[in-house]
Design a protein around this motif. Structure first.
Motif: not given
Ligand SMILES: [Zn+2]
Length: 302
Positions: A2-15, A53-65
């Motif tokens: 996992i290169i970029k883990a999933y994180q709960e969106p911080p705005s949820l807590d604010v909400f 297995p580690d053979n998949w490179v995984i990225l969660h939640d990307l905002l790209l342009e």
């Protein structure tokens, strides 16, 4: 891997904190429930992908342009041969498709998620080409809610239904070759390109004066019914009790997330917590957990 883990969106807590202390407009409440639901689905999916297995490179939640168009990706699974672009939907209940349009069981049209997927797929392909990676991209919509049913979906739809999810994961386990260094570096590059969204962007407007003051129970989230006894806060609603200092600290954290630009002072937190009758107690907690700046009456905490 996992290169970029999933994180709960911080705005949820604010909400969540806003909802505990105020009445939100209906459209904001709806947005909040949608976000909670989406978060649930993504969390579930992240849990399933974690076991790969580690053979998949995984990225969660990307905002790209790409070409001035922003696009959001729930998860990317990268191997040496193929990239999966996963769009996670946590819809609940019955849905059907009729001539490319999507409807709820009650017949209300919703946005066609396949169109959204196609758009992200196309933008991702363009971005990959720019970055010099020529791998096929396969987009899939993953439906995570066990109570989801979809009728009249064409056979070749890019869809994984809840009943197919385990099979999909099993298929991913028959894993490809180990990712090359080049591929890993490429994934890190993508993670760097991620645009961090401010957690306040999609929130309704709110002001300090509008919010109910008090300490929210850590267990049942009720407000104003707690009282102080023997350095503990007791909740008359659910019976939970919490150390006074811990509950003050929790309230300070909530205050900071809701009002990142307001200074922390004894008076402000005293007003915010409302049910603590001694400013000394508030000052002690602030001093113990933050560093003081300013002087005398103008002391604030960082
Ligand atoms: Zn409670």
């Amino acid at each position: 891997m996992i290169i970029k883990a999933y994180q709960e969106p911080p705005s949820l807590d604010v909400f969540r904190y806003l909802i505990q202390r105020s009445e939100l407009p209906p459209e904001s409440t709806q947005l909040f429930f949608r976000m909670e639901k989406g978060h649930e689905g993504e969390q579930k999916m992240a849990g399933l992908l974690e076991g790969l297995p580690d053979n998949w490179v995984i990225l969660h939640d990307l905002l790209l342009e790409c070409n001035n168009s922003a696009f959001q990706i729930d998860a990317l699974l990268i191997s040496n041969e193929l990239i999966y672009l996963l769009e996670v939907k946590n819809f609940e209940g019955d849905f059907y498709i009729e001539s490319d349009q999507w409807f709820t069981g009650a017949g209300r049209e919703i946005q066609n998620p396949v169109l959204q997927l196609n758009r992200s797929e196309s933008l991702l392909r363009q971005l990959l080409r720019k970055l010099g990676l020529n791998l096929p991209v396969k987009g899939l919509i993953i439906f995570t809610h066990p109570e989801f049913a979809l009728f009249q979906a064409p056979l070749n739809s890019p869809i994984v239904l809840p009943s197919q999810l385990n099979r999909f994961i099993t298929q991913l386990r028959k894993n490809p070759a180990k990712p090359t260094q080049h591929l890993k570096r490429f994934a890190e590059k993508l993670a760097e390109l991620h645009i961090e969204e401010s957690p306040y962007e999609r929130l309704p407007h709110y002001e300090y004066q509008q919010l109910e003051k008090g300490i929210v129970c850590a267990v049942c989230s009720s407000l104003l019914i707690s009282f102080v006894h023997d350095r503990r806060i007791l909740c008359t609603q659910c019976g939970d009790d919490e150390a006074l200092d811990a509950s003050i600290m929790r309230s300070i954290k909530q205050f900071q997330l809701l009002f990142p630009n307001k200074k922390l002072t004894t008076n402000v937190i005293y007003d915010w917590c409302k049910i603590i009758d001694s400013k000394k107690t508030i000052r002690r907690v602030l001093r113990g957990n933050f560093s003081a700046a300013g002087f005398g009456k103008h002391t604030y905490y960082l």
